[in-house]
Design an enzyme around this catalytic site. Structure first.
Site, mmCIF file in Angstrom:
data_model
loop_
_atom_site.group_PDB
_atom_site.id
_atom_site.type_symbol
_atom_site.label_atom_id
_atom_site.label_comp_id
_atom_site.label_asym_id
_atom_site.label_seq_id
_atom_site.Cartn_x
_atom_site.Cartn_y
_atom_site.Cartn_z
ATOM 1 N N HIS A 91 -0.777 6.130 7.216
ATOM 2 C CA HIS A 91 0.120 5.373 5.472
ATOM 3 C C HIS A 91 0.226 7.233 5.029
ATOM 4 O O HIS A 91 -0.282 8.171 5.892
ATOM 5 C CB HIS A 91 -1.233 5.391 4.442
ATOM 6 C CG HIS A 91 -1.031 3.351 4.647
ATOM 7 N ND1 HIS A 91 -1.482 3.089 5.356
ATOM 8 C CD2 HIS A 91 -0.408 2.759 4.139
ATOM 9 C CE1 HIS A 91 -1.563 2.184 4.877
ATOM 10 N NE2 HIS A 91 -1.077 1.392 4.203
ATOM 11 N N SER A 123 0.708 -1.429 -0.044
ATOM 12 C CA SER A 123 -0.064 0.226 -0.188
ATOM 13 C C SER A 123 0.885 0.827 0.023
ATOM 14 O O SER A 123 -0.095 2.270 -0.246
ATOM 15 C CB SER A 123 -0.823 0.588 0.733
ATOM 16 O OG SER A 123 -0.020 -0.085 2.440
#
Length: 264
Positions: free
Chosen positions: A246, A40
């Site tokens: 993230h 990711s």
């Protein structure tokens, strides 16, 4: 931060030498056949509200930004959210061949269960968090080297003429500013940063065993832009939950892309 000013200076000088203004690839890095592999952090989770597909690939992700600026002869965007070494082997490496000249990769976090660790640290107490981190660190030391060796060996076999850039993971928190920062306490933040450092260390050690593989350390680029800093390039616990921890779009363009360019 724990990193020395010498490391930060070295990262800055390396980046300056390798990049043109604005983080675009240097002329010598342009062209070629580029394949972006990984999890990711390479697909771009957290960098947009509008993903391209079920792999959560983003036009704000560093591989996409690189190919937009550098115009390689071909670009294959394989990185996918949730990927680990096994799924990269089974579903991404088919994009490689003898004509591939450049490969990017992030992998390791999912192989040691880092997503589960984050969930435990957010929902549980200090003891459960540090226990989960310790378990992941144990896997990173004992199991991850062999996992990465297999993956790197197969990448080299499938793309024998490629320069392979393996990017690491940032530290999540600026511990020097932690006392005035809401969210997880300093015990959890310290454990998570230490785990990220260990993960990067294991990855860098394995990368060094392979010719024409380069480890790109992103930590220096995120310095001053971690959680608890005024201008963070990382999501804290947020909605959607998958974005948590993230990089934001700024983290991709200001952290990952320059680190990738510097490795070239």
């Amino acid at each position: 931060m724990r990193r020395s000013s010498l490391l930060a200076a070295a990262v800055s000088l390396t980046a300056a030498a390798a990049m043109t203004i604005g983080g675009a690839p240097s002329a010598s890095a342009s062209g070629g056949n580029f394949v972006a592999l990984g999890d990711s952090y390479s697909s771009g989770v957290g960098s947009t509200d509008n993903y391209l597909n079920g792999c959560d690939q983003s036009t704000a992700a560093y591989p996409y930004l690189y190919q937009q600026a550098g115009s390689p002869s071909s670009f294959s965007f394989q990185a996918c959210t949730g990927a680990n070494a096994s799924s990269i082997e089974s579903s991404q490496l088919s994009a490689l061949n003898s004509g591939t000249t450049l490969v990017s990769l992030t992998d390791g976090g999912n192989d040691v269960g880092f997503a589960s660790v984050m969930q435990t640290c957010v929902l549980g107490g200090d003891s459960s968090c540090t226990s989960a981190v310790s378990s992941a660190e144990s896997k990173a030391r004992s199991q991850l080297p062999a996992i990465l060796d297999t993956l790197y060996s197969d990448i080299r076999s499938d793309a024998p003429n490629a320069h392979v850039v393996v990017l690491g993971y940032p530290e999540f928190y600026d511990l020097s500013r932690s006392s005035g920062c809401i969210g997880l306490d300093k015990t959890k933040r310290t454990a998570l940063d230490n785990a990220a450092d260990l993960l990067d260390s294991v990855i860098a050690t394995e990368v060094a065993k392979y010719a024409d593989f380069t480890f790109a350390d992103v930590r220096g680029y995120f310095s001053g832009h971690e959680l608890c800093d005024g201008s963070a390039w990382l999501h804290a616990v947020t909605w959607p939950i998958t974005d948590s921890y993230h990089p934001t779009a700024d983290g991709q363009s200001g952290g990952y892309l320059p680190a990738f360019n510097a490795a070239l």
